[in-house]
Design a protein around this motif. Structure first.
Motif, PDB file in Angstrom:
ATOM      1  N   LEU A 223     -56.910 -53.686 -50.128  1.00 53.97           N
ATOM      2  CA  LEU A 223     -57.855 -54.479 -50.915  1.00 53.97           C
ATOM      3  C   LEU A 223     -58.760 -55.318 -50.010  1.00 53.97           C
ATOM      4  O   LEU A 223     -58.306 -55.862 -49.001  1.00 53.97           O
ATOM      5  CB  LEU A 223     -57.104 -55.409 -51.865  1.00 53.97           C
ATOM      6  N   PRO A 224     -60.030 -55.444 -50.365  1.00 49.75           N
ATOM      7  CA  PRO A 224     -60.919 -56.329 -49.605  1.00 49.75           C
ATOM      8  C   PRO A 224     -60.616 -57.783 -49.954  1.00 49.75           C
ATOM      9  O   PRO A 224     -59.858 -58.062 -50.900  1.00 49.75           O
ATOM     10  CB  PRO A 224     -62.309 -55.914 -50.092  1.00 49.75           C
ATOM     11  N   PRO A 225     -61.179 -58.743 -49.226  1.00 48.40           N
ATOM     12  CA  PRO A 225     -60.955 -60.155 -49.552  1.00 48.40           C
ATOM     13  C   PRO A 225     -61.425 -60.487 -50.971  1.00 48.40           C
ATOM     14  O   PRO A 225     -62.474 -60.002 -51.413  1.00 48.40           O
ATOM     15  CB  PRO A 225     -61.798 -60.894 -48.511  1.00 48.40           C
ATOM     16  N   SER A 226     -60.654 -61.289 -51.671  1.00 48.47           N
ATOM     17  CA  SER A 226     -61.005 -61.680 -53.041  1.00 48.47           C
ATOM     18  C   SER A 226     -62.224 -62.578 -53.049  1.00 48.47           C
ATOM     19  O   SER A 226     -62.475 -63.335 -52.110  1.00 48.47           O
ATOM     20  CB  SER A 226     -59.838 -62.407 -53.701  1.00 48.47           C
ATOM     21  N   GLY A 227     -62.977 -62.490 -54.132  1.00 47.37           N
ATOM     22  CA  GLY A 227     -64.096 -63.382 -54.344  1.00 47.37           C
ATOM     23  C   GLY A 227     -63.708 -64.486 -55.314  1.00 47.37           C
ATOM     24  O   GLY A 227     -62.570 -64.549 -55.792  1.00 47.37           O
ATOM     25  N   VAL A 228     -64.656 -65.345 -55.645  1.00 49.11           N
ATOM     26  CA  VAL A 228     -64.402 -66.420 -56.600  1.00 49.11           C
ATOM     27  C   VAL A 228     -64.007 -65.848 -57.958  1.00 49.11           C
ATOM     28  O   VAL A 228     -63.136 -66.388 -58.655  1.00 49.11           O
ATOM     29  CB  VAL A 228     -65.640 -67.326 -56.737  1.00 49.11           C
ATOM     30  N   TRP A 229     -64.640 -64.742 -58.343  1.00 44.15           N
ATOM     31  CA  TRP A 229     -64.343 -64.107 -59.630  1.00 44.15           C
ATOM     32  C   TRP A 229     -62.874 -63.713 -59.722  1.00 44.15           C
ATOM     33  O   TRP A 229     -62.213 -63.966 -60.734  1.00 44.15           O
ATOM     34  CB  TRP A 229     -65.237 -62.883 -59.799  1.00 44.15           C
ATOM     35  N   GLN A 230     -62.343 -63.114 -58.666  1.00 41.98           N
ATOM     36  CA  GLN A 230     -60.919 -62.746 -58.666  1.00 41.98           C
ATOM     37  C   GLN A 230     -60.034 -63.994 -58.651  1.00 41.98           C
ATOM     38  O   GLN A 230     -59.008 -64.047 -59.346  1.00 41.98           O
ATOM     39  CB  GLN A 230     -60.592 -61.865 -57.448  1.00 41.98           C
TER      40      GLN A 230
END
Length: 246
Positions: A223-230
């Motif tokens: 998985l890529p780094p999470s964003g604010v949405w995640q």
């Protein structure tokens, strides 16, 4: 099977006899939700409900978090659930035991509980699959794409992925409001989240996070780094959210 049929018939009876009650399940801008419309032929025949069958569709879904995984104790796994699957059940609605408020350690005001999910946008998918429009968004079932949504995909993913990425259309937060979606936080507040909110990169062909894959065991890898949405959809990720970014 008989109990399922009884439940379905009751739900359909409510939809026909008290339609105003179910309007609460629909956003006014989502004109294909909140009132009964026909299902695909044979959709309920396995439960003994004859055609033509109808259903009420909903514009809202509970948050299963950023990673849709099946973590049920199934006979095929000797009724055991892998630790990685349990760890990836990071939303407030999932296959684990019912979540209490105490489990939301990120804070109720920092955690999304419910998101908008338009059914009207699914009409566009008829160009590639004419059955999708009536298959997702049922107000009575706790399935992904019906009353559950995930932030695996960005908000209004329909504008960022191809028509063939069906799950990204059916299982993501979406609305017909310009520029974003409304979400209900755990503290009862409603916020409008812009569709430009920080989100991990997604593959426009599959809709999945770029480079990620669903492994043999049913959990997500690479998985890529999470964003604010995640971060907003996880209950105990320990992220700090700047609401100025919404």
């Amino acid at each position: 099977m008989r109990s399922i049929r009884t439940w379905l018939l009751l739900a359909l009876k409510i939809a026909r006899s008290i339609p105003s009650l179910l309007l609460a399940f629909a956003c006014p801008s989502d004109t294909t939700s909140g009132t009964p419309r026909n299902l695909n032929p044979g959709a309920l025949s396995q439960f003994g409900v004859p055609d033509p069958a109808s259903m009420v569709f909903t514009s809202y879904g509970g948050s299963i978090g950023s990673l849709p995984v099946v973590a049920q104790p199934l006979p095929s796994t000797n009724c055991k659930v892998a630790a990685l699957l349990i760890a990836q059940c990071n939303g407030v609605f999932n296959d684990l035991s019912p979540m209490g408020f105490a489990s939301v350690t990120d804070g109720l005001s920092n955690t999304m509980f419910v998101m908008e999910k338009s059914t009207a946008i699914l009409q566009h998918l008829s160009a590639v699959n004419p059955f999708v429009f009536a298959k997702y968004g049922w107000y009575i079932t706790g399935n992904w794409g019906d009353t559950l949504v995930t932030t695996l995909y960005p908000p209004n993913a329909c504008g960022k992925v191809v028509l063939g990425a069906t799950a990204a259309w059916t299982d993501s937060a979406s609305s017909l409001h310009p520029g974003g979606v409304n979400v209900l936080m755990g503290d009862g507040s409603v916020r409008f989240v812009k569709e430009t909110i920080g989100c991990w990169a997604v593959d426009p062909i599959s809709g999945s996070p770029s480079g990620a894959s669903l492994g043999y065991g049913g959990w997500w890898t690479n998985l890529p780094p999470s964003g604010v949405w995640q971060a907003l959809s996880t209950r105990s990720g320990g992220e700090l959210v700047d609401f100025g970014t919404l």
